[in-house]
Design an enzyme around this catalytic site. Structure first.
Site, PDB file in Angstrom:
ATOM      1  N   ARG A  74       0.846  -1.201   0.000  1.00 18.57           N
ATOM      2  CA  ARG A  74       0.000   0.000   0.000  1.00 18.57           C
ATOM      3  C   ARG A  74       0.877   1.246   0.000  1.00 18.57           C
ATOM      4  NH1 ARG A  74      -4.006  -0.356   4.768  1.00 18.57           N
ATOM      5  NH2 ARG A  74      -4.961  -1.976   3.489  1.00 18.57           N
ATOM      6  N   ARG A 143      -2.253   6.149   9.685  1.00 18.54           N
ATOM      7  CA  ARG A 143      -2.292   5.728   8.277  1.00 18.54           C
ATOM      8  C   ARG A 143      -2.438   6.943   7.349  1.00 18.54           C
ATOM      9  NH1 ARG A 143      -4.112   0.352   8.022  1.00 18.54           N
ATOM     10  NH2 ARG A 143      -3.319  -0.779   9.825  1.00 18.54           N
ATOM     11  N   LYS A 222      -4.069   0.343  14.703  1.00 19.13           N
ATOM     12  CA  LYS A 222      -4.067   1.330  13.620  1.00 19.13           C
ATOM     13  C   LYS A 222      -4.734   2.640  14.079  1.00 19.13           C
ATOM     14  CE  LYS A 222      -6.427  -1.363  10.856  1.00 19.13           C
ATOM     15  NZ  LYS A 222      -7.365  -2.018   9.915  1.00 19.13           N
ATOM     16  N   LYS A 224      -6.323   6.518  12.414  1.00 14.10           N
ATOM     17  CA  LYS A 224      -6.684   7.170  11.156  1.00 14.10           C
ATOM     18  C   LYS A 224      -7.166   8.608  11.365  1.00 14.10           C
ATOM     19  CE  LYS A 224      -7.791   2.792   8.985  1.00 14.10           C
ATOM     20  NZ  LYS A 224      -8.789   1.914   8.343  1.00 14.10           N
ATOM     21  N   CYS A 444     -14.898  -3.418  -1.149  1.00 18.79           N
ATOM     22  CA  CYS A 444     -13.531  -3.682  -0.683  1.00 18.79           C
ATOM     23  C   CYS A 444     -12.901  -4.774  -1.542  1.00 18.79           C
ATOM     24  CB  CYS A 444     -13.548  -4.104   0.776  1.00 18.79           C
ATOM     25  SG  CYS A 444     -14.104  -5.808   0.986  1.00 18.79           S
ATOM     26  N   CYS A 450      -7.568 -11.029   0.042  1.00 17.51           N
ATOM     27  CA  CYS A 450      -7.691 -10.681   1.461  1.00 17.51           C
ATOM     28  C   CYS A 450      -7.891 -11.926   2.323  1.00 17.51           C
ATOM     29  CB  CYS A 450      -8.861  -9.720   1.672  1.00 17.51           C
ATOM     30  SG  CYS A 450      -9.019  -9.284   3.403  1.00 17.51           S
ATOM     31  N   CYS A 489     -16.214  -9.084   4.649  1.00 17.95           N
ATOM     32  CA  CYS A 489     -16.206  -9.470   6.066  1.00 17.95           C
ATOM     33  C   CYS A 489     -16.587  -8.242   6.896  1.00 17.95           C
ATOM     34  CB  CYS A 489     -14.834 -10.027   6.473  1.00 17.95           C
ATOM     35  SG  CYS A 489     -13.655  -8.779   7.003  1.00 17.95           S
ATOM     36  N   CYS A 493     -13.830  -2.331   5.619  1.00 12.12           N
ATOM     37  CA  CYS A 493     -12.909  -1.579   4.753  1.00 12.12           C
ATOM     38  C   CYS A 493     -13.616  -0.733   3.690  1.00 12.12           C
ATOM     39  CB  CYS A 493     -11.925  -2.526   4.086  1.00 12.12           C
ATOM     40  SG  CYS A 493     -10.967  -3.472   5.282  1.00 12.12           S
TER      41      CYS A 493
HETATM   42 FE1  SRM Z   1      -9.043  -2.402   5.785  1.00 15.60          FE
HETATM   43  C1  SRM Z   1      -7.693  -5.068   7.351  1.00 15.60           C
HETATM   44  C2  SRM Z   1      -8.046  -3.565   2.825  1.00 15.60           C
HETATM   45  C3  SRM Z   1      -9.793   0.583   4.418  1.00 15.60           C
HETATM   46  C4  SRM Z   1     -10.899  -1.601   8.568  1.00 15.60           C
HETATM   47  N1  SRM Z   1      -7.964  -4.014   5.196  1.00 15.60           N
HETATM   48  C5  SRM Z   1      -7.471  -5.001   6.010  1.00 15.60           C
HETATM   49  C6  SRM Z   1      -6.584  -5.974   5.232  1.00 15.60           C
HETATM   50  C7  SRM Z   1      -5.173  -5.505   5.355  1.00 15.60           C
HETATM   51  C8  SRM Z   1      -6.784  -7.469   5.578  1.00 15.60           C
HETATM   52  C9  SRM Z   1      -5.906  -8.088   6.612  1.00 15.60           C
HETATM   53  O1  SRM Z   1      -5.811  -7.585   7.736  1.00 15.60           O
HETATM   54  O2  SRM Z   1      -5.355  -9.157   6.304  1.00 15.60           O
HETATM   55  C10 SRM Z   1      -7.155  -5.741   3.800  1.00 15.60           C
HETATM   56  C11 SRM Z   1      -6.212  -6.020   2.638  1.00 15.60           C
HETATM   57  C12 SRM Z   1      -6.965  -6.643   1.506  1.00 15.60           C
HETATM   58  C13 SRM Z   1      -6.210  -6.737   0.249  1.00 15.60           C
HETATM   59  O3  SRM Z   1      -6.051  -7.876  -0.260  1.00 15.60           O
HETATM   60  O4  SRM Z   1      -5.807  -5.722  -0.298  1.00 15.60           O
HETATM   61  C14 SRM Z   1      -7.733  -4.351   3.923  1.00 15.60           C
HETATM   62  N2  SRM Z   1      -8.818  -1.600   3.995  1.00 15.60           N
HETATM   63  C15 SRM Z   1      -8.481  -2.277   2.867  1.00 15.60           C
HETATM   64  C16 SRM Z   1      -8.685  -1.420   1.630  1.00 15.60           C
HETATM   65  C17 SRM Z   1      -7.665  -1.685   0.528  1.00 15.60           C
HETATM   66  C18 SRM Z   1     -10.116  -1.649   1.123  1.00 15.60           C
HETATM   67  C19 SRM Z   1     -10.395  -1.149  -0.267  1.00 15.60           C
HETATM   68  O5  SRM Z   1     -10.903  -1.986  -1.031  1.00 15.60           O
HETATM   69  O6  SRM Z   1     -10.155   0.007  -0.585  1.00 15.60           O
HETATM   70  C20 SRM Z   1      -8.613  -0.028   2.261  1.00 15.60           C
HETATM   71  C21 SRM Z   1      -7.218   0.511   2.338  1.00 15.60           C
HETATM   72  C22 SRM Z   1      -7.181   1.855   2.986  1.00 15.60           C
HETATM   73  C23 SRM Z   1      -5.849   2.548   2.925  1.00 15.60           C
HETATM   74  O7  SRM Z   1      -5.474   2.970   1.830  1.00 15.60           O
HETATM   75  O8  SRM Z   1      -5.234   2.739   3.973  1.00 15.60           O
HETATM   76  C24 SRM Z   1      -9.107  -0.333   3.668  1.00 15.60           C
HETATM   77  N3  SRM Z   1     -10.073  -0.762   6.421  1.00 15.60           N
HETATM   78  C25 SRM Z   1     -10.365   0.325   5.643  1.00 15.60           C
HETATM   79  C26 SRM Z   1     -11.388   1.111   6.277  1.00 15.60           C
HETATM   80  C27 SRM Z   1     -12.039   2.355   5.696  1.00 15.60           C
HETATM   81  C28 SRM Z   1     -11.394   3.621   6.146  1.00 15.60           C
HETATM   82  O9  SRM Z   1     -10.354   3.626   6.787  1.00 15.60           O
HETATM   83  O10 SRM Z   1     -11.968   4.674   5.833  1.00 15.60           O
HETATM   84  C29 SRM Z   1     -11.709   0.473   7.460  1.00 15.60           C
HETATM   85  C30 SRM Z   1     -12.834   0.904   8.447  1.00 15.60           C
HETATM   86  C31 SRM Z   1     -12.435   2.051   9.299  1.00 15.60           C
HETATM   87  C32 SRM Z   1     -11.654   1.590  10.491  1.00 15.60           C
HETATM   88  O11 SRM Z   1     -10.439   1.624  10.453  1.00 15.60           O
HETATM   89  O12 SRM Z   1     -12.281   1.175  11.467  1.00 15.60           O
HETATM   90  C33 SRM Z   1     -10.872  -0.691   7.542  1.00 15.60           C
HETATM   91  N4  SRM Z   1      -9.208  -3.176   7.672  1.00 15.60           N
HETATM   92  C34 SRM Z   1     -10.082  -2.742   8.624  1.00 15.60           C
HETATM   93  C35 SRM Z   1     -10.029  -3.650   9.737  1.00 15.60           C
HETATM   94  C36 SRM Z   1     -10.852  -3.535  11.036  1.00 15.60           C
HETATM   95  C37 SRM Z   1     -10.198  -2.637  12.024  1.00 15.60           C
HETATM   96  C38 SRM Z   1     -10.853  -2.665  13.360  1.00 15.60           C
HETATM   97  O13 SRM Z   1     -10.730  -1.685  14.095  1.00 15.60           O
HETATM   98  O14 SRM Z   1     -11.464  -3.670  13.732  1.00 15.60           O
HETATM   99  C39 SRM Z   1      -9.103  -4.653   9.387  1.00 15.60           C
HETATM  100  C40 SRM Z   1      -8.671  -5.868  10.244  1.00 15.60           C
HETATM  101  C41 SRM Z   1      -7.741  -5.486  11.343  1.00 15.60           C
HETATM  102  O15 SRM Z   1      -7.216  -4.384  11.425  1.00 15.60           O
HETATM  103  O16 SRM Z   1      -7.535  -6.370  12.167  1.00 15.60           O
HETATM  104  C42 SRM Z   1      -8.619  -4.336   8.076  1.00 15.60           C
HETATM  105 FE1  SF4 Z   2     -10.763  -7.899   3.595  1.00 13.08          FE
HETATM  106 FE2  SF4 Z   2     -12.808  -7.683   5.218  1.00 13.08          FE
HETATM  107 FE3  SF4 Z   2     -11.386  -5.542   4.611  1.00 13.08          FE
HETATM  108 FE4  SF4 Z   2     -12.925  -6.601   2.785  1.00 13.08          FE
HETATM  109  S1  SF4 Z   2     -13.634  -5.696   4.721  1.00 13.08           S
HETATM  110  S2  SF4 Z   2     -10.793  -5.979   2.492  1.00 13.08           S
HETATM  111  S3  SF4 Z   2     -12.812  -8.745   3.257  1.00 13.08           S
HETATM  112  S4  SF4 Z   2     -10.650  -7.253   5.748  1.00 13.08           S
END
Ligand code: SRM
Ligand code: SF4
Length: 582
Positions: A74, A143, A222, A224, A444, A450, A489, A493
């Protein structure tokens, strides 16, 4: 801070000597495509995740082969603006070392997938040559800082963009590990020359003050930050740990309303986990905004739960100690109080598509990118078209929080040529002819990369939307910008809990359906039906959409309508997200 044993990740961070761990050995080990186990945690701070191709995992297992390990990387783009040269670099790296596509994320960053271990270092060096980096793309740090990327729209937009950059720079980890491991100590300056500072860093002794803000174990989880300029909430600020609302008076940016404690992740079957929107705290003048961000980070550093990562986000810290205690601590650390909130009003979270004129006479063109995926297919040569644009374009490319792209600062003399390229490849028509729902969609990544995905999202939402489009057209709703978001899931995201229609994957082909979020990002939705397959989703939504077409009030948004008509109750706080759901 709860007095419990630290989690495993805390120990790994503690031992890592500021994110170094054994990454160098891991990368050099030719026996496996994977990293040492501890390094799989540390590499996140460098912007990368170790993944497998989930489409072929079981077949490789059957053949007794190691999973096909590869890496997602990323690249942070604070505020979302990348030069045409940077776009071309990402485009080329995707082809040379990645899966041949680019993912524009929901936080205005680039992602590459499918990078094999031996190519990781060269890929990161490729970023560096274009003055991009992946440090803090992931990991327990701040981030990518988000803001409206249209800095050329007004003086205020430019100032907010500059503040986003400054906050990002202030909160970027200071460890030299990234430069040592990936760049052999080199870091280029604006002229592409190696920076002297970086060469000195490599020889630096590891000291306790290497990370003045984060310390040795960084944050519990994390973190944000996002900034929005009302009336547009196009970066969904309330989903962030720190949300900053730009306040303008007499054409001047005077400061920001500050909110804290947003986050969307939750775990199925654990109602003590929940999505939560940030709480408004007060107003701060512009020159103090970095200070406020830093002090909130340090409270979370010191008070966040380091024993159970399910409860480590700032949102749980605030709910554990109480908002008043949190605010009092913030005032104590600042040495001054936040002031009363200033008035503001948000109308929408979407992007405005099409052409717009900038204050300097240049143009922006906002394109709809389905699922944020820049790829070529036989029928639709999006990646090629944007590469051709980047080759002649003297302006830039701006990534939005809705996974879209703005071709930015188009010189009026180049407008025709750019339009011709986009018309030749059908890109402009693609944006124009979609329904409002599709143009308001986010999906997502989910499968196949993922590791957390239970179900498809990006690869499936387009075909589901084809079927929803038929229903929308039947009811004359094709122009309505109903916000639909799908994730594989419950991690959130694609910010599904802020979708007027939220679909969250529970099992392959099965989704929970959420309704009732506010169109402007100020209210979460609520669970309406569980475990729906495609037929179930369509059969459930059809009558509600028909009802909306017939009985909506003037200008009533779909999310508000589903509450007024009693389909779901309003979620008024993260802590009642699970209450009164079906
Ligand atoms: Fe996310 C984890 C993709 C925005 C909440 N996110 C992941 C992982 C790294 C999976 C993993 O942990 O193994 C995903 C990688 C998938 C892949 O194959 O690329 C992933 N997140 C993404 C992206 C690429 C989704 C997209 O399709 O655009 C976004 C990348 C953002 C960036 O450029 O930094 C992305 N993730 C978000 C958002 C939205 C936002 O930030 O506005 C959220 C919800 C807001 C938040 O942070 O609460 C988000 N991602 C999560 C979470 C849950 C965090 C939590 O507090 O529970 C995880 C899992 C974790 O952290 O354990 C996660
Ligand atoms: Fe992966 Fe879940 Fe985030 Fe989708 S919402 S990118 S399935 S961790």
């Amino acid at each position: 801070m709860p007095n419990k044993l630290p989690s495993e990740v805390e120990i790994i961070k503690q031992k890592s000597e500021y994110l170094r761990g054994t990454l160098v050995e891991s990368l050099e080990n030719p026996i496996t495509g994977a990293l040492n186990v501890d390094d799989t945690q540390l590499i996140k701070f460098h912007g990368s995740y170790q993944q497998t191709d989930r489409d072929i995992d079981s077949e490789r297992k059957r053949q007794k082969l190691e999973p096909l390990y590869s890496f997602m990387i990323r690249v942070r783009v604070p505020g979302g603006i990348a030069s045409a040269h940077q776009w071309l670099t990402m485009d080329k790296l995707a082809d040379t070392y990645g899966s041949g596509t680019l993912k524009l994320t929901t936080r205005q960053a680039f992602q590459l997938h499918g990078i094999l271990k031996p190519n990781l270092k060269t890929t990161i060096q490729g970023f560096n040559e274009a003055l991009l980096d992946s440090i803090a793309g992931c990991g327990d740090v701040n981030r990518n800082v988000m803001c409206n990327p249209n800095s050329a729209q007004s003086k205020i937009h430019q100032e907010v963009y500059e503040d986003a950059q400054a906050i990002s720079a202030h909160l970027t980890p200071k460890t030299a590990a990234y430069w040592e491991i990936w760049l052999d100590g080199q870091q280029v300056d604006d002229n592409g020359e190696p920076k002297q500072k970086a060469n000195k860093l490599i020889n630096r002794q590891i000291k306790d003050n290497d990370e003045p803000i984060y310390g040795k174990t960084y944050l519990p989880r994390k973190f944000k930050v996002a900034l929005a300029i009302p009336p547009n909430n196009d970066v969904d600020i309330f989903a962030n740990d720190v949300a900053l609302i730009a306040i303008e008076k007499q054409g001047k940016l005077i400061g920001y309303n500050v909110a804290a404690g947003g986050g969307l992740g939750m775990t199925f079957g654990m109602p003590e986990t929940y999505p939560r929107l940030a709480d408004l705290l007060g107003f701060v003048e512009k020159d103090k905004v970095i200070d406020v961000c830093e002090k909130i980070v340090t409270i979370q550093r010191d008070w966040g739960d380091r024993s159970n990562r399910k409860f480590s986000r700032l949102k749980y810290t605030i709910d554990r100690v109480g908002l008043d205690v949190f605010k009092a601590e913030l005032h104590k650390r600042l040495g001054y109080d936040l002031q009363p909130l200033e008035k503001y009003h948000f109308t929408n979270t979407g992007d405005e598509y099409g052409w717009s004129l900038n204050t300097d006479g240049t143009y922006n063109l906002t394109l709809f990118i389905e699922g944020g995926r820049i790829a070529d297919t036989a029928a639709f040569q999006l990646k090629t078209a944007l590469r051709e644009v980047a080759t002649l374009h003297s302006g830039d490319f701006r990534l939005t929080g809705n996974q879209n792209v703005i071709i930015g600062k188009i010189d009026p003399k180049q407008r025709k040529a750019i339009e011709n390229i986009l018309n030749t490849h059908g890109i402009l028509q693609h944006t124009i002819h979609q329904t409002g729902l599709r143009k308001s969609s986010i999906a997502c990544v989910a499968l196949n990369t993922c590791t957390m995905a239970f179900a498809e999202a990006e690869r499936y939402l387009p075909s589901l939307t084809d079927k929803l489009d038929i229903i929308l057209r039947q009811h004359g709703l094709e122009k309505e910008h109903i916000i639909i978001r799908m994730t594989g899931c419950p991690n959130g995201c694609g910010r599904p809990y802020l979708g007027e229609i939220g679909l969250v994957g529970k099992a392959l082909g099965r989704y929970n359906l959420y309704l009732g979020a506010a169109h402007n990002g100020e209210r979460l939705n609520k669970l309406y039906k569980e475990m729906l397959d495609e037929a179930g989703i369509l059969a459930t939504l059809e009558p509600i959409l028909a009802d909306y077409a017939q009985h909506r009030l003037k200008k009533e948004a779909f999310g508000d309508f589903t509450i007024r008509r009693g389909y779901v109750q309003a979620t008024t706080h993260g802590q009642n997200f699970h209450a009164h759901s079906i």
